[in-house]
Scaffold this motif. Structure first.
Motif, mmCIF file in Angstrom:
data_model
loop_
_atom_site.group_PDB
_atom_site.id
_atom_site.type_symbol
_atom_site.label_atom_id
_atom_site.label_comp_id
_atom_site.label_asym_id
_atom_site.label_seq_id
_atom_site.Cartn_x
_atom_site.Cartn_y
_atom_site.Cartn_z
ATOM 1 N N SER A 174 34.901 21.454 135.752
ATOM 2 C CA SER A 174 34.725 20.011 135.998
ATOM 3 C C SER A 174 35.736 19.555 137.046
ATOM 4 C CB SER A 174 34.949 19.232 134.701
ATOM 5 O OG SER A 174 35.201 17.866 135.003
ATOM 6 N N LEU B 35 36.131 16.414 137.877
ATOM 7 C CA LEU B 35 36.359 14.979 137.663
ATOM 8 C C LEU B 35 37.812 14.576 137.942
ATOM 9 C CD1 LEU B 35 35.139 12.305 136.538
ATOM 10 C CD2 LEU B 35 35.856 13.062 134.268
ATOM 11 N N HIS C 129 30.823 21.685 137.392
ATOM 12 C CA HIS C 129 30.356 20.656 136.452
ATOM 13 C C HIS C 129 30.606 19.269 137.059
ATOM 14 C CE1 HIS C 129 29.614 19.209 132.273
ATOM 15 N NE2 HIS C 129 30.520 18.277 132.557
ATOM 16 N N ASP D 38 30.380 15.285 136.468
ATOM 17 C CA ASP D 38 30.291 14.234 135.455
ATOM 18 C C ASP D 38 29.833 12.928 136.081
ATOM 19 O OD1 ASP D 38 31.248 15.473 132.959
ATOM 20 O OD2 ASP D 38 33.080 15.823 134.122
ATOM 21 N N HIS E 280 26.128 16.694 134.432
ATOM 22 C CA HIS E 280 26.255 16.041 133.121
ATOM 23 C C HIS E 280 26.090 14.536 133.322
ATOM 24 C CE1 HIS E 280 29.203 15.148 129.514
ATOM 25 N NE2 HIS E 280 27.979 14.736 129.273
ATOM 26 N N MET F 256 26.177 11.037 132.162
ATOM 27 C CA MET F 256 26.623 10.075 131.141
ATOM 28 C C MET F 256 26.139 8.702 131.596
ATOM 29 S SD MET F 256 30.372 11.635 130.329
ATOM 30 C CE MET F 256 30.467 12.569 131.852
ATOM 31 N N PRO G 221 33.063 10.965 125.604
ATOM 32 C CA PRO G 221 32.717 11.000 127.025
ATOM 33 C C PRO G 221 33.381 9.858 127.800
ATOM 34 C CG PRO G 221 30.817 10.386 125.680
ATOM 35 C CD PRO G 221 31.897 10.805 124.744
ATOM 36 N N GLY G 222 33.695 10.125 129.059
ATOM 37 C CA GLY G 222 34.203 9.047 129.907
ATOM 38 C C GLY G 222 35.423 9.395 130.725
ATOM 39 N N LYS G 223 36.246 10.331 130.213
ATOM 40 C CA LYS G 223 37.480 10.639 130.949
ATOM 41 C C LYS G 223 37.860 12.110 130.818
ATOM 42 C CE LYS G 223 39.790 6.220 131.143
ATOM 43 N NZ LYS G 223 38.491 5.516 131.038
ATOM 44 N N GLY H 169 40.980 15.085 130.874
ATOM 45 C CA GLY H 169 42.366 15.169 130.416
ATOM 46 C C GLY H 169 42.621 14.699 128.995
ATOM 47 N N ASP I 42 32.347 20.833 126.010
ATOM 48 C CA ASP I 42 32.904 20.069 127.131
ATOM 49 C C ASP I 42 34.009 19.117 126.698
ATOM 50 O OD1 ASP I 42 33.348 18.650 129.463
ATOM 51 O OD2 ASP I 42 31.378 17.685 129.503
ATOM 52 N N GLY I 43 35.226 19.395 127.193
ATOM 53 C CA GLY I 43 36.321 18.453 127.023
ATOM 54 C C GLY I 43 37.555 19.049 126.356
ATOM 55 N N GLY I 44 38.692 18.944 127.034
ATOM 56 C CA GLY I 44 39.970 19.331 126.435
ATOM 57 C C GLY I 44 40.169 20.820 126.237
ATOM 58 N N GLY J 39 38.146 21.361 132.895
ATOM 59 C CA GLY J 39 38.508 20.489 134.011
ATOM 60 C C GLY J 39 39.981 20.593 134.351
ATOM 61 N N SER J 40 40.777 19.707 133.741
ATOM 62 C CA SER J 40 42.201 19.577 134.081
ATOM 63 C C SER J 40 42.953 20.912 134.055
ATOM 64 C CB SER J 40 42.888 18.626 133.105
ATOM 65 O OG SER J 40 42.118 17.468 132.960
HETATM 66 C C1 DX5 Z 1 34.438 13.945 129.873
HETATM 67 C C2 DX5 Z 1 33.736 14.917 130.760
HETATM 68 C C3 DX5 Z 1 34.338 16.299 130.824
HETATM 69 C C4 DX5 Z 1 35.760 16.342 131.284
HETATM 70 C C5 DX5 Z 1 36.335 17.727 131.224
HETATM 71 O O1 DX5 Z 1 33.714 12.755 129.847
HETATM 72 O O2 DX5 Z 1 32.401 15.075 130.350
HETATM 73 O O3 DX5 Z 1 33.519 17.116 131.631
HETATM 74 O O4 DX5 Z 1 35.897 15.863 132.570
HETATM 75 O O5 DX5 Z 1 37.632 17.694 131.709
HETATM 76 P P1 DX5 Z 1 38.902 18.150 130.859
HETATM 77 O O6 DX5 Z 1 38.849 19.642 130.793
HETATM 78 O O7 DX5 Z 1 40.040 17.619 131.653
HETATM 79 O O8 DX5 Z 1 38.780 17.527 129.495
#
Ligand code: DX5
Ligand code: ZN
Length: 208
Positions: A6, A8, A29, A31, A62, A64, A137-139, A141, A171-173, A191-192
């Motif tokens: 990701s 993002l 990916h 977002d 993805h 959203m 969903p939304g951010k 990190g 997906d996420g963290g 992502g991060s």
């Molecule tokens: C959250 C996104 C994820 C997110 C993943 O809304 O759908 O794809 O950006 O990034 P990290 O790995 O930083 O959680």
């Protein structure tokens, strides 16, 4: 396990794509956010087309957004593997699935952390991927929500017992430690952990 990176939270998305071209990430990916389904607004169709032109990897989109059809219609003829939309939009689910298939991409359905996996049951023989959100969903990190681990195990059982041809994406963290806890999944969105590091190649290799 395949990695879908990701971008993002990347400070320089074009630069990130160029670096990711030389790594083992399977997908990029993207977002997409409409300011309605989630607060933020991200990735216009023009940005997606620009990324598509730079990326050697297939895109994993993805959505959203409240109205997936409006976006899907604009995604024709790109190097996309999956288009994933949220089951929580509730309306026109079958129409959305058919539209994604019609333009030649694989269909993903996403569920938020508090959504029961049972809502997926009517669609499991029609879709290619389930995206299990492990953060709200939304951010980018955010911290991984631990009950995702049980959800993934449960889904794996349902898919295997019924021989559905569905991939599980989380997906996420996710980082190199969390990924060990979700081995029943097929794809991890990261992502991060990757885009905030100095060496994408090394960081991705630590996940594989
Ligand atoms: C959250 C996104 C994820 C997110 C993943 O809304 O759908 O794809 O950006 O990034 P990290 O790995 O930083 O959680
Ligand atoms: Zn995502």
């Amino acid at each position: 396990m395949q990695i879908s990176t990701s971008i993002l939270n990347s400070n320089n998305r074009e630069e990130s794509i160029k670096k990711l071209n030389f790594t083992k990430t399977k997908y990029i990916h993207i977002d997409v956010m409409d300011g309605l389904f989630v607060e933020d607004t991200q990735f216009t169709i023009d940005e997606i087309k620009k990324i598509n032109s730079i990326s050697k990897k297939k895109l994993d989109i993805h959505l959203m957004v409240e109205n997936p059809l409006a976006y899907i219609n604009k995604c024709e003829n790109l190097n996309i593997k999956y288009i994933t939309f949220h089951i929580e939009v509730e309306k026109n689910i079958n129409e959305i699935i058919n539209k994604i298939k019609e333009i030649g991409y694989k269909v993903g359905v996403a569920i938020k952390p508090d959504t029961n996996i049972n809502v997926l049951t009517p669609y499991l023989d029609k879709i290619d991927l389930i995206l299990v959100m492990s953060v709200e969903p939304g951010k980018g990190g955010q911290q991984f929500i631990e009950n995702t681990i049980d959800k993934v195990k449960e889904l794996r059982k349902i898919i295997d017992n019924n021989k559905y041809k569905v991939q599980i994406e989380v997906d996420g963290g996710i980082n190199n430690e969390i990924i060990q806890k979700i081995k029943e999944a097929n794809i991890s969105v990261v992502g991060s952990y990757i885009t905030k590091s100095d060496n994408y190649k090394e960081q991705i290799n630590k996940l594989l």
